[in-house]
Design an enzyme around this catalytic site. Structure first.
Site, PDB file in Angstrom:
ATOM      1  CE1 TYR A   1      -0.274  14.394 -98.337  1.00 58.54           C
ATOM      2  CE2 TYR A   1      -2.495  13.539 -98.665  1.00 58.54           C
ATOM      3  CZ  TYR A   1      -1.139  13.499 -98.933  1.00 58.54           C
ATOM      4  OH  TYR A   1      -0.658  12.564 -99.817  1.00 58.54           O
TER       5      TYR A   1
ATOM      6  CB  SER B   1       3.922  12.957-103.471  1.00 58.56           C
ATOM      7  OG  SER B   1       2.971  12.243-102.759  1.00 58.56           O
TER       8      SER B   1
ATOM      9  CE1 TYR C   1       5.056   8.884-103.870  1.00 50.79           C
ATOM     10  CE2 TYR C   1       5.022   8.017-106.091  1.00 50.79           C
ATOM     11  CZ  TYR C   1       4.779   9.036-105.212  1.00 50.79           C
ATOM     12  OH  TYR C   1       4.257  10.208-105.670  1.00 50.79           O
TER      13      TYR C   1
ATOM     14  CE  LYS D   1       2.760  12.961 -99.606  1.00 52.97           C
ATOM     15  NZ  LYS D   1       2.518  11.620-100.109  1.00 52.97           N
TER      16      LYS D   1
ATOM     17  CB  VAL E   1       0.183  10.512-108.353  1.00 54.04           C
ATOM     18  CG1 VAL E   1       0.730   9.401-107.486  1.00 54.04           C
ATOM     19  CG2 VAL E   1      -0.733  11.438-107.568  1.00 54.04           C
TER      20      VAL E   1
HETATM   21  O1  DON Z   1      -2.571  11.457-101.162  1.00 51.62           O
HETATM   22  C1  DON Z   1      -3.032  11.107-102.221  1.00 51.62           C
HETATM   23  O2  DON Z   1      -3.656  10.078-102.325  1.00 51.62           O
HETATM   24  C2  DON Z   1      -2.789  11.884-103.477  1.00 51.62           C
HETATM   25  N1  DON Z   1      -2.891  13.280-103.297  1.00 51.62           N
HETATM   26  C3  DON Z   1      -1.496  11.404-104.100  1.00 51.62           C
HETATM   27  C4  DON Z   1      -0.235  12.135-103.710  1.00 51.62           C
HETATM   28  C5  DON Z   1       0.971  11.548-104.397  1.00 51.62           C
HETATM   29  O3  DON Z   1       1.560  12.110-105.293  1.00 51.62           O
HETATM   30  C6  DON Z   1       1.423  10.196-103.989  1.00 51.62           C
HETATM   31  N2  DON Z   1       1.619  10.148-102.589  1.00 51.62           N
HETATM   32  N3  DON Z   1       2.551   9.918-101.959  1.00 51.62           N
END
Ligand code: DON
Length: 313
Positions: free
Chosen positions: A197, A70, A249, A73, A267
């Site tokens: 994405y 993330s 988050y 982003k 994550v």
């Molecule tokens: O979108 C997803 O589920 C993973 N690629 C997690 C990305 C992440 O770090 C948390 N998402 N906001």
């Protein structure tokens, strides 16, 4: 104005923080939804600081690439704002969500307009804009290109195994995208948008590379590299504000309370923090707390900023 300590003292502080992390027993748990993340050792820990106008200082596993997830982003938001400017805010909000990053419930209540660009549906709308505006081939993903340019490091890459696993486990993200399509907030093909994405989430960078790639935010937009992508001082300030309120988050309030800086987590266990006018920081350790933020990376950033008195407050 804060002054960083001299480089020798600074290095001692970084080494001390990483050493202390080795003895922490509460290390969280690695993300388990794909094997590439689940299999990374919880003992990994690194930190890097990129001061404005100075060389990067770092300690521990700071040169080891990890999945930025993330944190990507931030970079996709830069590109989308560069493409459509403030029109983005007609499709994505700017409020903290207070819900998990992949929540479907909130999106339904709010008729397909995601709360902010750092939760998954918000990032998927951002990907939709990038997909519409760019013609690059998959191996030359615009977010990868931007990371390489900002860090001035063309060794930064997409981990194809992570990408394949993201695609294989991505039904929830596709569900978010299809819901937004139904609400008129996605324009391109859902598979294409979600794959874009997933690909940006699969970029791997080290703490050193991440600190360098995000230093433009500490420079308040006065950065030659970033201004080529439309990052003005005002835009940099707004991205920092969003990181402060929405970057971790549904723990963004807690992180603001503990660190007092704009932060963005992923994550993969990475966290980026911005000290406006001073430096950018990146820390990494794969063990996550229940909200998806790295336990030790957050602790390391908290410790460093406490010792140096770095906070925007
Ligand atoms: O979108 C997803 O589920 C993973 N690629 C997690 C990305 C992440 O770090 C948390 N998402 N906001």
């Amino acid at each position: 104005m804060f002054q960083p300590p001299d480089p020798v003292r600074f290095q001692e502080i970084l080494d001390d923080i990483v050493d202390r992390m080795r003895f922490e027993t509460e290390r969280g748990a690695a993300a388990s939804y794909i094997p590439e993340l689940a299999d990374v050792s919880l003992n990994r820990c690194g930190i890097a600081v990129a001061p404005l106008g100075g060389p990067v200082l770092s300690s521990g596993d700071s040169a080891v690439p990890f999945s930025i997830q993330s944190i990507s982003k931030i970079f996709s938001l830069v590109l989308a704002l560069g493409h459509v400017g403030a029109a983005l805010w007609q499709r994505v909000g700017r409020e903290p969500s207070g819900d998990p990053f992949n929540s479907i419930v909130q999106l339904e209540f709010e008729r397909g307009k995601p709360r902010n660009p750092f939760i998954n549906p918000g990032a998927i709308v951002v990907s939709d804009i990038i997909t519409l505006k760019s013609r690059e081939a998959a191996e030359n993903h615009p977010v990868l290109q931007l990371c390489q340019d900002l860090a001035d490091d063309h060794t930064i890459y997409v981990n194809e195994n992570v990408f394949q696993s993201e695609v294989a486990t991505g039904d929830r993200n596709r569900a978010l995208a299809y819901f937004m399509l139904a609400e008129g907030n996605i324009e391109c093909d859902v598979r294409q948008v979600t794959e874009s994405y997933f690909r940006q989430c699969s970029i791997e960078m080290s703490c050193q590379q991440l600190a360098l790639a995000t230093r433009f935010l500490a420079a308040g937009g006065n950065d030659k590299g970033a201004s080529r992508f439309g990052v003005t001082p005002e835009r940099a300030r707004r991205i920092n504000s969003l990181m402060m309120t929405c970057g971790c988050y549904d723990a963004s309030g807690e992180v603001a309370f503990r660190v007092g800086l704009p932060c963005k987590s992923g994550v993969g266990g990475g966290i980026v923090a911005i000290v406006p006018g001073i430096a950018s920081l990146a820390a990494w350790s794969p063990g996550l707390d229940e909200k998806g933020n790295s336990v030790l990376a957050l602790r390391a950033i908290e410790e460093l900023t406490r010792r140096l008195g770095w906070s925007v407050f």
